[in-house]
Write a protein that holds these residues in place. Structure first.
Motif, PDB file in Angstrom:
ATOM      1  N   ASN A 200      33.427  45.544  35.805  1.00  0.00           N
ATOM      2  CA  ASN A 200      34.016  44.739  36.896  1.00  0.00           C
ATOM      3  C   ASN A 200      34.750  45.590  37.926  1.00  0.00           C
ATOM      4  O   ASN A 200      34.910  45.180  39.076  1.00  0.00           O
ATOM      5  CB  ASN A 200      35.056  43.753  36.326  1.00  0.00           C
ATOM      6  N   PHE A 201      35.249  46.734  37.490  1.00  0.00           N
ATOM      7  CA  PHE A 201      36.058  47.559  38.404  1.00  0.00           C
ATOM      8  C   PHE A 201      35.291  48.763  38.938  1.00  0.00           C
ATOM      9  O   PHE A 201      35.873  49.638  39.567  1.00  0.00           O
ATOM     10  CB  PHE A 201      37.358  47.995  37.712  1.00  0.00           C
ATOM     11  N   ARG A 202      33.984  48.782  38.699  1.00  0.00           N
ATOM     12  CA  ARG A 202      33.150  49.843  39.281  1.00  0.00           C
ATOM     13  C   ARG A 202      32.679  49.379  40.654  1.00  0.00           C
ATOM     14  O   ARG A 202      32.321  48.212  40.824  1.00  0.00           O
ATOM     15  CB  ARG A 202      31.932  50.123  38.388  1.00  0.00           C
ATOM     16  N   ASN A 203      32.689  50.266  41.604  1.00  0.00           N
ATOM     17  CA  ASN A 203      32.342  49.927  43.003  1.00  0.00           C
ATOM     18  C   ASN A 203      33.208  48.773  43.513  1.00  0.00           C
ATOM     19  O   ASN A 203      32.722  47.918  44.271  1.00  0.00           O
ATOM     20  CB  ASN A 203      30.865  49.565  43.155  1.00  0.00           C
ATOM     21  N   GLU A 253      39.274  45.694  29.713  1.00  0.00           N
ATOM     22  CA  GLU A 253      38.604  44.432  29.356  1.00  0.00           C
ATOM     23  C   GLU A 253      37.957  43.736  30.544  1.00  0.00           C
ATOM     24  O   GLU A 253      37.219  42.775  30.381  1.00  0.00           O
ATOM     25  CB  GLU A 253      39.629  43.488  28.693  1.00  0.00           C
ATOM     26  N   GLY A 254      38.281  44.185  31.739  1.00  0.00           N
ATOM     27  CA  GLY A 254      37.681  43.565  32.926  1.00  0.00           C
ATOM     28  C   GLY A 254      38.329  42.239  33.278  1.00  0.00           C
ATOM     29  O   GLY A 254      37.703  41.383  33.905  1.00  0.00           O
ATOM     30  N   ASN A 255      39.587  42.073  32.869  1.00  0.00           N
ATOM     31  CA  ASN A 255      40.290  40.809  33.110  1.00  0.00           C
ATOM     32  C   ASN A 255      40.746  40.712  34.577  1.00  0.00           C
ATOM     33  O   ASN A 255      41.807  41.199  34.956  1.00  0.00           O
ATOM     34  CB  ASN A 255      41.499  40.754  32.164  1.00  0.00           C
ATOM     35  N   LEU A 256      39.919  40.051  35.389  1.00  0.00           N
ATOM     36  CA  LEU A 256      40.178  40.019  36.835  1.00  0.00           C
ATOM     37  C   LEU A 256      41.420  39.207  37.180  1.00  0.00           C
ATOM     38  O   LEU A 256      42.189  39.571  38.065  1.00  0.00           O
ATOM     39  CB  LEU A 256      38.956  39.456  37.561  1.00  0.00           C
ATOM     40  N   GLU A 257      41.598  38.110  36.457  1.00  0.00           N
ATOM     41  CA  GLU A 257      42.737  37.245  36.759  1.00  0.00           C
ATOM     42  C   GLU A 257      44.061  37.993  36.572  1.00  0.00           C
ATOM     43  O   GLU A 257      44.947  37.971  37.439  1.00  0.00           O
ATOM     44  CB  GLU A 257      42.687  36.048  35.824  1.00  0.00           C
ATOM     45  N   GLU A 258      44.148  38.682  35.440  1.00  0.00           N
ATOM     46  CA  GLU A 258      45.368  39.430  35.150  1.00  0.00           C
ATOM     47  C   GLU A 258      45.536  40.591  36.138  1.00  0.00           C
ATOM     48  O   GLU A 258      46.637  40.912  36.576  1.00  0.00           O
ATOM     49  CB  GLU A 258      45.285  39.930  33.700  1.00  0.00           C
ATOM     50  N   ASN A 315      48.799  45.382  57.429  1.00  0.00           N
ATOM     51  CA  ASN A 315      47.371  45.253  57.110  1.00  0.00           C
ATOM     52  C   ASN A 315      47.158  44.740  55.693  1.00  0.00           C
ATOM     53  O   ASN A 315      47.907  45.089  54.786  1.00  0.00           O
ATOM     54  CB  ASN A 315      46.660  46.605  57.247  1.00  0.00           C
ATOM     55  N   ALA A 316      46.102  43.930  55.534  1.00  0.00           N
ATOM     56  CA  ALA A 316      45.819  43.402  54.192  1.00  0.00           C
ATOM     57  C   ALA A 316      44.587  44.101  53.628  1.00  0.00           C
ATOM     58  O   ALA A 316      43.576  44.246  54.309  1.00  0.00           O
ATOM     59  CB  ALA A 316      45.578  41.898  54.274  1.00  0.00           C
ATOM     60  N   HIS A 317      44.706  44.562  52.396  1.00  0.00           N
ATOM     61  CA  HIS A 317      43.545  45.103  51.680  1.00  0.00           C
ATOM     62  C   HIS A 317      43.004  43.992  50.807  1.00  0.00           C
ATOM     63  O   HIS A 317      43.709  43.489  49.921  1.00  0.00           O
ATOM     64  CB  HIS A 317      43.956  46.293  50.812  1.00  0.00           C
ATOM     65  N   LEU A 318      41.751  43.602  51.050  1.00  0.00           N
ATOM     66  CA  LEU A 318      41.135  42.512  50.291  1.00  0.00           C
ATOM     67  C   LEU A 318      40.312  43.120  49.169  1.00  0.00           C
ATOM     68  O   LEU A 318      39.382  43.895  49.419  1.00  0.00           O
ATOM     69  CB  LEU A 318      40.236  41.687  51.220  1.00  0.00           C
ATOM     70  N   LEU A 319      40.684  42.798  47.950  1.00  0.00           N
ATOM     71  CA  LEU A 319      40.079  43.443  46.776  1.00  0.00           C
ATOM     72  C   LEU A 319      39.208  42.450  46.019  1.00  0.00           C
ATOM     73  O   LEU A 319      39.654  41.335  45.729  1.00  0.00           O
ATOM     74  CB  LEU A 319      41.191  43.953  45.849  1.00  0.00           C
ATOM     75  N   PHE A 320      37.990  42.862  45.691  1.00  0.00           N
ATOM     76  CA  PHE A 320      37.099  41.989  44.921  1.00  0.00           C
ATOM     77  C   PHE A 320      35.975  42.799  44.277  1.00  0.00           C
ATOM     78  O   PHE A 320      35.623  43.874  44.751  1.00  0.00           O
ATOM     79  CB  PHE A 320      36.521  40.863  45.796  1.00  0.00           C
ATOM     80  N   PRO A 321      35.399  42.258  43.178  1.00  0.00           N
ATOM     81  CA  PRO A 321      34.336  42.993  42.489  1.00  0.00           C
ATOM     82  C   PRO A 321      33.036  43.012  43.286  1.00  0.00           C
ATOM     83  O   PRO A 321      32.768  42.083  44.059  1.00  0.00           O
ATOM     84  CB  PRO A 321      34.132  42.212  41.194  1.00  0.00           C
ATOM     85  N   GLU A 322      32.245  44.033  43.033  1.00  0.00           N
ATOM     86  CA  GLU A 322      30.969  44.184  43.743  1.00  0.00           C
ATOM     87  C   GLU A 322      30.053  42.978  43.518  1.00  0.00           C
ATOM     88  O   GLU A 322      29.368  42.535  44.427  1.00  0.00           O
ATOM     89  CB  GLU A 322      30.267  45.459  43.267  1.00  0.00           C
TER      90      GLU A 322
END
Ligand code: DP6
Length: 351
Positions: A200-203, A253-258, A315-322
């Motif tokens: 989930n956190f790659r790319n 664990e790839g826990n995006l919510e946390e 500025n806002a950095h918008l973070l999300f999985p590929e």
């Protein structure tokens, strides 16, 4: 620190040469905010090194007999005398570890892939690229650093130019600042994140909305200083260290919510420190807040993993999985882009 002293000395050199290096910018998830002399962070920090936003630097050196280094700085081939003082301070700080510097004169030519006026700090990528050039120069003079030693020394030197720069020397996720949560971590240099990173956190995507352009209202130098004697500083330093510790299982664990909870808490904590310092500042602009509200609404309605972080600016950095690039990208274009100055944004990611 002895390990960073050069094997070379300040003898006379006859060699001239050119070295070049490219170094990316980075976005901190756990923020470095507060330091003591010289460039020692008050808490550990962790960042994604970016891919697209970077500085390319060319360093020309030739012998100089005066016994003091001389330098000229160019941005895109244009002489920039006002860039020189920061680099002179940097060279003075690192001379102890690079004693050959005062035997040379330098021409430094740098290019940023992002516009200078974009509000993206070029100090991390800029100092990172310069430190990489200098360690390469050391090797050309016979310094004999292995690649591992060279990167470690580049990170150590970059820190003395700008704290966050030490994290840019390595790709993917890096950690700077001693913490029991990360083995081999150090206050003196950054280390590549040594633990498992979930798919989930790659790319991982970082789209930067340029809400405010131009120089930052409060420089990071001033910001760090405001943490000295700040009534909530100690608790903030502890909280950053705790957040970093909490992030480790989340990254595994790839826990995006946390992940979102920790990262947004960090960003807002940094801004809360600035709102409660003396003097106090609000670094967000109304559009920053609109963007945050839109992100929260979007998340609630769609359940999709879009999060934000902020540096010490608007500025806002918008973070999300590929894997969510298409639908979240659409939402950004439709609903968030208009909050940026002339709709300007930089689409970046961390490998
Ligand atoms: C908010 O590294 O720019 O981006 O060491 O004084 O050059 P100096 O500060 P700098 O501070 C960066 C602060 C930050 C958070 C972070 O990148 O960790």
């Amino acid at each position: 620190m002895k390990e960073f002293k050069s094997k070379l000395n300040s003898e006379k050199y006859t060699i001239s040469g050119i070295v070049s290096a490219k170094c990316p910018s980075n976005i901190a998830l756990i923020k470095y905010w507060g330091k003591r002399d010289v460039q020692i962070p008050m808490n550990p920090s962790l960042s994604f090194t970016l891919n697209e936003s970077n500085t390319q630097t060319e360093l020309k050196f030739k012998p100089n007999d005066s016994g003091e280094f001389k330098l000229k700085v160019f941005l895109d081939n244009e002489l920039k005398p006002d860039f020189a003082p920061k680099i002179i301070t940097f060279f003075n700080r690192i001379e102890e570890f690079m004693p050959f510097l005062n035997r040379f004169e330098f021409e430094i030519n740098t290019h940023n892939t992002f516009p200078h006026s974009s509000g993206i700090a070029s100090s991390a990528s800029g100092m990172g690229a310069l430190a990489l050039c200098l360690t390469e120069m050391e090797n050309q003079l016979g310094g004999n650093l292995s690649e591992t030693e060279r990167l470690k020394k580049a990170s150590f030197l970059a820190r003395l130019g700008s704290g966050s720069a030490c994290r840019s020397v390595y790709q993917s996720i890096t950690v700077w600042g001693e913490t029991s949560a990360v083995e081999s971590s150090s206050d003196l240099y950054a280390v590549p994140y040594p633990y498992e990173i979930h798919e989930n956190f790659r790319n991982f995507q970082d789209t930067i909305l340029l809400i405010e352009e131009g120089e930052k209202e409060v420089s990071s130098t001033v910001g760090h200083k405001l943490m000295e004697g700040h009534p909530y500083a100690e608790r903030r330093f502890e909280s950053a260290a705790e957040n970093l510790k909490k992030l480790i299982p989340v990254l595994k664990e790839g826990n995006l919510e946390e992940f979102g909870i920790i990262v947004e808490h960090e960003a807002l904590s940094l801004h809360a420190m600035m709102m409660t310092s003396n003097p106090y500042y609000i670094l967000m602009k109304p559009n920053t807040l609109y963007v945050i509200e839109e992100i929260w609404r979007f998340r609630k309605e769609t359940g999709l993993p879009l999060y934000f972080t902020l540096d010490a600016g608007a500025n806002a950095h918008l973070l999300f999985p590929e894997k969510n690039k298409v639908e979240i990208g659409d939402f950004i274009d439709k609903s968030l882009k208009s909050y940026a100055k002339q709709g300007k944004m930089i689409k970046d990611f961390s490998i």
